[in-house]
Enzyme design. Structure first.
Site, PDB file in Angstrom:
ATOM      1  N   PRO A   2      29.318 -43.368  -5.623  1.00  0.00           N
ATOM      2  CA  PRO A   2      29.702 -42.390  -4.599  1.00  0.00           C
ATOM      3  C   PRO A   2      31.212 -42.153  -4.608  1.00  0.00           C
ATOM      4  O   PRO A   2      32.006 -43.097  -4.613  1.00  0.00           O
ATOM      5  CB  PRO A   2      29.244 -43.064  -3.297  1.00  0.00           C
ATOM      6  N   GLU A   3      31.586 -40.866  -4.626  1.00  0.00           N
ATOM      7  CA  GLU A   3      32.992 -40.483  -4.650  1.00  0.00           C
ATOM      8  C   GLU A   3      33.369 -39.873  -3.302  1.00  0.00           C
ATOM      9  O   GLU A   3      32.614 -39.980  -2.333  1.00  0.00           O
ATOM     10  CB  GLU A   3      33.237 -39.506  -5.808  1.00  0.00           C
TER      11      GLU A   3
END
Length: 271
Positions: A2-3
């Protein structure tokens, strides 16, 4: 992993359910995450209200009167709000039971995530203090990036993915922003003009904004706080489109390896 868009989407989804509510109980089913969950986490959080939820880079910060709970989703983590009486799933490693009828659960199959307690100022913590500028801050400008890149031979894609330079620009978003700015991913960061850095800074912001509107990207198992997958991966211009025609010039999208990551670009549109 996840960014920024996925972490920010999670933060926004949690906020109305969590902020202002007290923690009734902390259940740690598996403390062996990337770093061990503190043994006394339940004692520190029990009865305490969540004052705010912030994001710094890919980290979430839950502010409490006496400190901060730092959460990182790692490679496969999900932070969701569920009914407190719902049976725990496999990999539901930590659960924060909120006052009322809901719980906040960290599910992390690969256990690369983290849940740590910070007693002092959060920004001084070793995981946060060296992070670069946030892409949506006023300090993130083409001029600032141009100055940081001066003399650097590293490829521009690696440069903008360096969290000590700018936070939260993951692989999918770096490829998309470089396409939007018309810059080849292998071009040395120090050999990009100020004018093109201005374009790239705007492209990074525009790409991340579009990703936020789509709820982030679900390439494997990411879901939002409500359990919804992201949809940005369905509207990419170059990412995961090797061999397909460019949406602008119709030339086939190319793929190369940079380090351990796949990079997608258009040889006609990016120089």
């Amino acid at each position: 992993m996840p960014e920024l868009p996925e972490v920010e989407t999670t933060r926004r989804g949690l906020e109305p359910h969590v902020v202002g509510r007290r923690i009734r109980e902390v259940v740690v089913r598996e403390p062996r995450l990337r770093w061990p969950v503190p043994r006394d986490l339940g004692r520190k959080l029990r009865g305490e209200p969540v004052l705010a939820i912030r994001r710094r880079g890919k980290y979430l910060l839950f502010d409490y009167p006496k400190g901060h709970l730092l959460v990182h989703l790692g490679m496969s983590g999900q932070l969701t709000v569920v009914p407190a009486d719902r049976p725990a799933r496999a990999h539901d490693h930590v659960e924060l039971k909120l006052e009322g009828t809901e719980s906040l659960r960290l599910n992390d199959p690969r256990r690369f995530g983290a849940m740590l307690w910070i007693a002092g100022p959060a920004e001084r913590h070793v995981l946060l203090r060296n992070l670069g500028v946030e892409p949506f801050d006023d300090a993130f400008t083409g001029a600032a990036m141009h100055a940081l890149a001066r003399g650097r031979r590293v490829a521009v894609k690696h440069f903008i993915m360096n969290a000590n330079v700018v936070t939260g620009v993951g692989n999918i978003y770096a490829s998309e922003a470089l396409f939007r700015a018309g810059i080849h991913p292998l071009r040395p960061a120090g050999r990009i003009s100020l004018e093109r850095w201005n374009l790239l800074a705007e492209a990074i912001r525009a790409t991340l904004t579009r990703a936020l509107e789509a709820g982030g990207s679900t390439l494997r198992n990411y879901v939002s706080a409500s359990g919804e997958p992201g949809k940005f991966q369905d509207v990419t211009s170059v990412y995961a489109r090797e061999g397909e025609p460019c949406r602008v010039c119709k030339r086939p999208i190319r793929a190369i390896r940079q380090g351990q990551r796949a990079t997608y670009y258009c040889a006609g549109c990016q120089t």
